[in-house]
Scaffold this motif. Structure first.
Motif, short mmCIF file in Angstrom:
data_model
loop_
_atom_site.label_atom_id
_atom_site.label_comp_id
_atom_site.label_asym_id
_atom_site.label_seq_id
_atom_site.Cartn_x
_atom_site.Cartn_y
_atom_site.Cartn_z
N LEU A 1 86.83 -21.62 96.69
CA LEU A 1 86.84 -20.57 97.79
C LEU A 1 86.11 -19.40 97.38
O LEU A 1 86.07 -18.33 98.10
N SER A 2 85.38 -19.40 96.19
CA SER A 2 84.54 -18.27 95.79
C SER A 2 83.16 -18.37 96.49
O SER A 2 82.69 -19.40 97.35
N ALA A 3 82.32 -17.52 96.22
CA ALA A 3 80.96 -17.51 96.84
C ALA A 3 79.88 -18.34 96.06
O ALA A 3 78.76 -18.20 96.38
N ASP A 4 80.37 -18.82 95.18
CA ASP A 4 79.29 -19.35 94.07
C ASP A 4 78.15 -20.44 94.78
O ASP A 4 77.25 -20.54 94.22
N TYR A 5 78.91 -21.07 95.92
CA TYR A 5 77.64 -22.01 96.50
C TYR A 5 77.42 -21.74 97.93
O TYR A 5 76.97 -22.78 98.66
N ARG A 6 77.99 -20.46 98.50
CA ARG A 6 77.66 -20.28 99.93
C ARG A 6 76.63 -20.21 100.29
O ARG A 6 75.92 -20.43 101.45
N MET A 7 75.48 -19.49 99.40
CA MET A 7 74.25 -19.14 99.56
C MET A 7 73.11 -19.95 99.03
O MET A 7 73.41 -20.39 97.65
N LYS A 8 72.31 -20.69 99.76
CA LYS A 8 71.44 -21.24 99.26
C LYS A 8 70.13 -20.70 98.29
O LYS A 8 69.72 -21.36 97.44
N ASP A 9 69.85 -19.46 98.57
CA ASP A 9 68.85 -18.90 97.88
C ASP A 9 69.58 -18.05 96.70
O ASP A 9 70.32 -17.06 96.76
N ILE A 10 69.29 -18.71 95.41
CA ILE A 10 69.79 -18.23 94.21
C ILE A 10 69.21 -16.62 93.78
O ILE A 10 70.19 -15.80 93.40
N LYS A 11 68.34 -16.27 94.31
CA LYS A 11 67.87 -14.81 93.97
C LYS A 11 68.88 -13.85 94.75
O LYS A 11 69.16 -12.67 94.51
N THR A 12 69.08 -14.42 96.10
CA THR A 12 70.04 -13.57 97.08
C THR A 12 71.42 -13.37 96.39
O THR A 12 72.03 -12.41 96.36
N TYR A 13 72.07 -14.62 95.88
CA TYR A 13 73.18 -14.53 95.21
C TYR A 13 73.34 -13.71 94.21
O TYR A 13 74.13 -12.89 94.04
N GLU A 14 72.16 -13.75 93.17
CA GLU A 14 72.30 -12.91 92.09
C GLU A 14 71.98 -11.53 92.13
O GLU A 14 72.56 -10.78 91.45
N GLU A 15 71.18 -11.22 93.27
CA GLU A 15 70.88 -10.01 93.66
C GLU A 15 72.37 -8.99 94.04
O GLU A 15 72.55 -7.87 93.85
#
Length: 346
Positions: free
Chosen positions: A98-112
């Motif tokens: 239920l968190s955002a850990d795998y919602r976005m495919k672009d790792i750079k976007t997630y980390e930013e």
């Protein structure tokens, strides 16, 4: 019976998972995980569960839990699930995060946007974005589900049909969103205290809210082109509920009947998406406690814009209810099982 383990069962979304799953005829909850209340009776944390749940809270040992249940729900802060995820776990059990850990495919976007390093990026490609009305067939085959955020769920379902039909300019989308205080979680924060919230409304995360790239990524996939939006959330003094009003410029003139036919075509078979009748506006009070999303629209012919509106309960369709909907699909159960929750009023 499907054996379920919940990590983060003592947060708002976790407790809502418990409430829903206790009414699910095919589910048995085997593990009430908590970081703060280990060995405390669950009903002492939430007295509404008195004489309903006798179990005590356990720890958040995901590896041990994977050997005991069929599916794990992780209702935890960003970074937790990713820090523990490994192939050994997914080979034994299905995981709905239920968190955002795998919602976005672009790792750079997630980390930013989240300001943390992703601990298990190798699973990003495999994870399925769990918006059931759109990704149903992929969800059925998945081991790992990225349960969508609350704002994205309401926003995407409200806008999706017109994006797919190419009816609005994708670079003109503005989303004005409002949420109840439970959307911020159960942790103690000064900004969420009664005296801070009561009799007040405020915008927050203006231009920086973490759900922005999630909405953009999903709408871009639907539009087959890059979509950049303006997204502004607001905190309103109520316990639960989300209301979004989205604006988009029409590519061409369209009548009410044309747009209504599009929405009806996309959602006619979707039990949890209710397209309202002409003149009705979505309201949070009519979806509270349920897994429904109410949607409607108005065409502003003066400036050739669509005004799109959506309302839902952030803790149900925006979190726990959607997670259970995903579970039902993953295990071949009727999608509505355990979720025919009639909205509460008043």
């Amino acid at each position: 019976m499907i054996k379920v383990g919940i990590i983060g069962s003592t947060g708002y979304a976790g407790q809502e998972l418990v409430r829903i799953l206790l009414q699910h005829k095919d589910v048995s909850i085997a593990w009430y995980g908590s970081k703060s209340y280990i060995d405390k009776k669950y009903s002492e944390v939430f007295q509404n569960m008195f004489q309903i749940v006798e179990e005590r809270c356990l720890d958040e040992n995901m590896e041990e839990l994977a050997s005991q249940v069929d599916v794990i729900f992780t209702a935890t802060p960003q970074g937790f699930c990713a820090s523990l995820m490994k192939e050994e776990i997914l080979s034994k059990v299905k995981v709905i995060d239920l968190s955002a850990d795998y919602r976005m495919k672009d790792i750079k976007t997630y980390e930013e946007w989240y300001g943390i390093k992703h601990s298990s990026p190798k699973f990003l490609k495999e994870a399925v974005y769990g918006l059931c009305e759109i990704n149903r067939e992929d969800i059925k085959k998945a081991r790992l589900i990225a349960n969508p955020g609350c704002y994205p769920t309401c926003s995407i379902l409200t806008i999706y049909p017109l994006i797919k039909e190419g009816l609005i300019e994708v670079d003109s989308i503005i989303i004005d969103a409002k949420s109840g205080v439970s959307g911020a979680g159960r942790g103690t924060k000064v900004g969420n205290l009664y005296c801070e919230v009561n009799e007040n409304m405020k915008a927050y995360g203006v231009g920086t809210h973490r759900h922005t790239p999630e909405i953009e990524e999903q709408l871009s996939l639907m539009a087959s082109e890059n979509v950049t939006i303006n997204f502004t959330p607001h905190l309103v003094p109520m316990n639960r509920g989300i209301l979004i009003t989205a604006y988009g410029k029409l590519k061409k003139q369209a009548s009410y009947e044309v747009v209504k036919e599009i929405y009806d075509r996309y959602y006619a078979k979707e039990y949890f998406v209710r397209v309202l009748e002409k003149g009705m506006t979505p309201e949070t009070r009519w979806v509270e406690g349920s897994n429904f999303v109410d949607i409607n629209f108005v065409i502003d012919h003066r400036n050739n814009r669509m005004v799109l509106m959506g309302a839902m309960d952030n803790l149900v369709k925006g979190a726990a209810g959607q997670a259970v909907q995903n579970m039902n699909l993953m295990f071949g159960l009727p999608e509505q099982e355990g979720l025919k929750l009639v909205p509460m009023f008043p």
